[in-house]
Design an enzyme around this catalytic site. Sequence first.
Site, short mmCIF file in Angstrom:
data_model
loop_
_atom_site.label_atom_id
_atom_site.label_comp_id
_atom_site.label_asym_id
_atom_site.label_seq_id
_atom_site.Cartn_x
_atom_site.Cartn_y
_atom_site.Cartn_z
N VAL A 1 0.83 -1.20 0.00
CA VAL A 1 0.00 0.00 0.00
C VAL A 1 0.87 1.26 0.00
CG1 VAL A 1 -1.99 -1.08 1.08
CG2 VAL A 1 -0.20 -0.10 2.53
N ASP A 2 2.20 1.05 0.02
CA ASP A 2 3.10 2.20 -0.04
C ASP A 2 3.70 2.30 -1.44
OD1 ASP A 2 4.68 -0.04 0.01
OD2 ASP A 2 5.71 0.43 1.87
N ASP A 3 4.69 3.16 -1.62
CA ASP A 3 5.25 3.33 -2.95
C ASP A 3 6.36 2.33 -3.23
OD1 ASP A 3 3.53 5.37 -3.67
OD2 ASP A 3 4.72 6.83 -2.54
#
Length: 699
Positions: free
Chosen positions: A568-570
Site C-alpha cells: 500500500v506504499d510506494d
Amino acid sequence: NNLPPTTAHFRHVDAMAPQPSAAAAKLSHLKAVVSGEALASEDDDVVVPSHEFSRQALVPSMQKYLEMYKASIEDPAKFWSGIASSEFYWKQKWGDQVYSENIDARKGNIKIEWFKGGITNVCYNCLDRNIDAGLGDKIAIYWESNEPGFDATLTYSQLLHRVCQLANYLKSIGVRKGDAVVVYLPMFMELPITMLACARIGAVHSVVFAGFSAESLAQRIVDCKPKVVITCNAVKRGPKTIHLKDIVDAALIESANNGISVDVCLTYENQSALKRESTKWQKGRDVWWEDVVPKYPTSCDVEWVDAEDPLFLLYTSGSTGKPKGVLHTTGGYMVYAATTFKYAFDYKDSDVYWCTADCGWITGHSYVTYGPMLNGATVVVFEGAPNYPDPGRCWDIVDKFKVTLFYTAPTLVRSLMRDGDEYVTRYSRKSLRVLGSVGEPINPTAWRWFFNVIGGSRCPISDTWWQTETGGFMITPLPGAWPLKPGSATFPFFGVQPVIVDEKGVELDGECSGYLCVKNSWPGAFRTLYGDHERYETTYFKPFPGYYFTGDGCRRDKDGYYWLTGRVDDVINVSGHRIGTAEVESALVSHPHCAEAAVVGVEHEVKGQSIYAFVTPVEGISYSDELRKSLVLTVRQQIGAFAAPDKIHWAPGLPKTRSGKIMRRILRKIASRQLDELGDTSTLADPGVVDQLIQLADI
Ligand code: WT7
C-alpha cells in the site's frame, strides 16, 4: 480474542478425514472443490489435506495448531524459551527476561530484545552442534552449477572445515566481532560458506544481490563501511557471462570517492566463467580466494556473542530513495528462522530441500542458509537460471537430488506455466512432498497449476507471507494442519498476532480488509535500520501507533483466512523483488535529459508487477527511442537490470495537485489503461495534462 477467528468453524473440521471431499463437505458453508466447478468466490475454494499427509505432519490438525498458537500468544516467554533451550546450544542462558519490547511509539523509543544476555553463536548451532549430534557425514549442500552436469557436494563436516578456513583468513586480515563484511557473490557454495564464516567470528555480513549495479553496491559499502568485500571474478547466468569483479571495481572507486576505502577485495576465481589472467586486478587490494583461504586451519574457535549482537545487515527498498539497512540480531533470529522452517515445511530429517531464492535476498538468508542448516537439513544450492538450458531444468534438478521440499516464487511458477506442462511431465517429481511460495501474492490459477501439475495434486503448498524485516514466516500454512485456499497465506505462525486496521489505525474485526499490522514482537523481528533508528520508528511504528506496520494491504475472509493484497506504499514488487518507486525515479532524473519522472507498478502476467515510468524530458529535448533506451540504461546502471522500466511513457506534464503532489492514482489508471476509472481530476492544478498523457499512451 487473539485467536484466528476460524476457531469456531474449524473446530468441526476433521483434518484426519479419509477423503478430501468428505472433509470439505463437512465445511457446510464451503463448496467442495471440484476442478472447473464455478465457485461463488475464491474464498470458497478449498483444498483439504490428505489423511495420509496430515497423519505424518508435525502439526496434524487445526486443534493441535490452536493449542500451540494459544500457548505462544498467552505466554510468549515460555513458548519461545522452551524452544530456544531445547533445540539450540547456548554457552550461557539469557537473564530473567526472555524478551523485552516497546513497539508503541507513544511510549518512547522502539526497542525489541529477545534472549538478551544469552550467549551463543549461529554458525556453531548450524554446524558444530549438528555434527556433534551425528550429522557430520550428512550432505549439507548439493551444489548444482549453471551448466547441467556440473555439481558438487559438501557434508556437514566438510562445510565446517571450509567455513573455518575462511573464518581464520578473515581474522588474519583483521576482521573482528562487529565488523561489516560486504558479500557480492552468486549462488556458489562459497556464499553460504561466507555467511557462516562471518557468523562464526561475530562479523556482520551484508550480502548484496549480485544483480545490483556498481552504484547500488557502492551506496551499501558507503553505508556500512566494510573491512573487506568478497566477490568472484565472473559468473555465468544462463548463456551469459557477467564480470562481477568489474562491477566491484567500479563500486570501490565510487566508495573511495565518498571517503570509504576498502582494504581487501577477496575474489573467488570462477574458472568456468573467466580465467584469472583475464581478470582486472588491483595489486595490494585484491586477493584470490583460492590462493589464501585453503592455507588456513580447518578449525576455528567460535566467537561467542550476545543474543542481541548483530548477525547481519540486509538492504531493502522503501518508499524513499535511500535503501534501508535492515539489521537482524543473533538469538531471536536464529530461533525464529529455524522454527518457522521446521513447521512451515513440515521438516523431516530425510528431506532434501531446495529454495530457488538467491542469498542476496532475505529468503536466501533465512531459508537457504540459516533456517535449514539450523535444522541439519540437506540443501540444494543452484547457481543457474531456472529455465536454462530449458524450462525443465528445475524438475531435472528435483529428480536428480530427490528434492522433497521445493520453495519458489509465483513469478517462476507463472513463467513455467506459460512454457507448458510437457517440460514438467517428462520428469518424475515423485520425491516432492511440500511446495512453497514466497515473494508476492500467488494468483489462484498459478496456485492450481503449481499444485496439480508440479505437485501431482499430492503436495500441500505453503504460501509464506513475510518480509525482510520480519526475519521469518509470519502468515503461512502448516502443511497438513488445515485446508488451504489457493491464493491465501492462511493463518499466523506461532507467536504472531496479525491485525487489520483501517486508515485511522482502528483494529477491524472478523471479515474485513485494510492495512496489515502486527501486535507485539516476535523473536525474528528486525531491531533497527542500520544507522537510522529514527527512520525505523517513523516507517514502521508511527503510522499506526501500538503496532508494527507491514506496508501491505490485507483482507480477512469469513473463515478467518488472510489474503495479502499487495503493497500500500510506494513500493512495487517485480518478480518478487522489492523496488522503491522513488529509487527508480531518482535514477531517471539523474539522466541529463530527464526533467521529471513518476514511476508506478502495473499488473504483469508473469512478473506480478512491472515498472511503468512517466518521463518529462527537459526543454528542447524531443521524444525518441534513443532517449528511451538511454533512460532505461541509466536505471540498469544505477540500480540493476531487474529494476529497468518496461515502459517509458512520455509526459509533457504530470498530474499534480495545486500543492504540487503527483497524483499517482491517476497515473496508475493511465498505465493500466483503465481510462474510464480516472476518477475526479478536477482537483488537479492542470486537468489538461490527463488528456495529453492519454494521447501519448501508445507512442
Ligand atoms: C513483501 C516483502 C519475504 C521474502 C521475499 C520478499 C510481499 C512476500 C508474500 C506472500 C503476498 C508477499 C509483501 C511483503 N510478499 N511474500 N506469500 N504473499 N505477498 O521479501 O523483499 O522484504 O518483500 O513481499 O508485499 O511486504 P521483501
